[in-house]
Motif scaffolding. Structure first.
Motif, PDB file in Angstrom:
ATOM      1  N   LEU A   4       0.836  -1.201   0.000  1.00  0.00           N
ATOM      2  CA  LEU A   4       0.000   0.000   0.000  1.00  0.00           C
ATOM      3  C   LEU A   4       0.869   1.248   0.000  1.00  0.00           C
ATOM      4  O   LEU A   4       1.819   1.335   0.793  1.00  0.00           O
ATOM      5  N   VAL A   5       0.515   2.202  -0.862  1.00  0.00           N
ATOM      6  CA  VAL A   5       1.260   3.451  -0.943  1.00  0.00           C
ATOM      7  C   VAL A   5       0.275   4.610  -0.935  1.00  0.00           C
ATOM      8  O   VAL A   5      -0.538   4.742  -1.854  1.00  0.00           O
ATOM      9  N   GLU A   6       0.366   5.465   0.103  1.00  0.00           N
ATOM     10  CA  GLU A   6      -0.502   6.627   0.208  1.00  0.00           C
ATOM     11  C   GLU A   6       0.107   7.831  -0.499  1.00  0.00           C
ATOM     12  O   GLU A   6       1.326   7.943  -0.629  1.00  0.00           O
ATOM     13  N   SER A   7      -0.776   8.736  -0.911  1.00  0.00           N
ATOM     14  CA  SER A   7      -0.348   9.998  -1.492  1.00  0.00           C
ATOM     15  C   SER A   7      -1.437  11.026  -1.271  1.00  0.00           C
ATOM     16  O   SER A   7      -2.561  10.676  -0.874  1.00  0.00           O
ATOM     17  N   LEU A  18      -8.624  18.169   1.249  1.00  0.00           N
ATOM     18  CA  LEU A  18      -7.573  17.355   0.669  1.00  0.00           C
ATOM     19  C   LEU A  18      -8.171  16.012   0.296  1.00  0.00           C
ATOM     20  O   LEU A  18      -9.125  15.550   0.937  1.00  0.00           O
ATOM     21  N   ARG A  19      -7.582  15.392  -0.709  1.00  0.00           N
ATOM     22  CA  ARG A  19      -7.995  14.043  -1.089  1.00  0.00           C
ATOM     23  C   ARG A  19      -6.784  13.125  -1.011  1.00  0.00           C
ATOM     24  O   ARG A  19      -5.804  13.319  -1.740  1.00  0.00           O
ATOM     25  N   LEU A  20      -6.867  12.157  -0.139  1.00  0.00           N
ATOM     26  CA  LEU A  20      -5.805  11.170  -0.005  1.00  0.00           C
ATOM     27  C   LEU A  20      -6.123   9.956  -0.874  1.00  0.00           C
ATOM     28  O   LEU A  20      -7.291   9.572  -0.994  1.00  0.00           O
ATOM     29  N   SER A  21      -5.095   9.399  -1.443  1.00  0.00           N
ATOM     30  CA  SER A  21      -5.247   8.183  -2.235  1.00  0.00           C
ATOM     31  C   SER A  21      -4.310   7.109  -1.716  1.00  0.00           C
ATOM     32  O   SER A  21      -3.255   7.413  -1.164  1.00  0.00           O
TER      33      SER A  21
END
Length: 125
Positions: A4-7, A18-21
């Motif tokens: 898993l990689v957040e951005s 904000l929108r986190l993915s």
């Protein structure tokens, strides 16, 4: 195994959005319940939101209800967290995580098998 990689983290003023993915690699993403947690400096990691495997149902911590929205796209292997009306107390490192639990809402850290590295959200007053 799921990676898993957040951005999407960053600095925003109070009241902003904000929108986190979270991008997942590995097999069987759609078989996992996906959650978001956060951890502020000096505090324990806490549950924020969770979405079921199909993306049809979700649950939220009381302190984000009406402001945050979790969603997922199983075709793209992503889960997102739309954060609106941000407050300074939302400042934290945000983590996405994958849980095999699907008979109840997994809200405990131990419910989750896989974690991202986190993305920092800072809300200025």
């Amino acid at each position: 195994q799921v990676q898993l990689v957040e951005s999407g983290g960053g600095l925003v003023q109070a009241g902003g959005s904000l929108r986190l993915s979270c991008a997942a690699s590995g097999r069987f993403f759609s078989t996992y319940t996906m959650g978001w947690f956060r951890q502020a400096p000096g505090k324990e990691r806490e549950y924020v939101a969770v979405i079921d495997r199909d993306g049809d149902s979700s649950d939220y911590a009381d302190f984000v209800k009406g402001r945050f929205a979790i969603s997922r796209d199983n075709d793209k292997n992503t889960v997102s967290l739309q954060m609106n009306y941000l407050k300074p107390e939302d400042t934290a490192e945000y983590y996405c995580a994958a849980s095999p639990t699907n008979w109840r809402w997994p809200k405990l850290i131990d419910d989750y098998h896989y974690w991202g590295q986190g993305t920092q959200v800072t809300v200025s007053s």
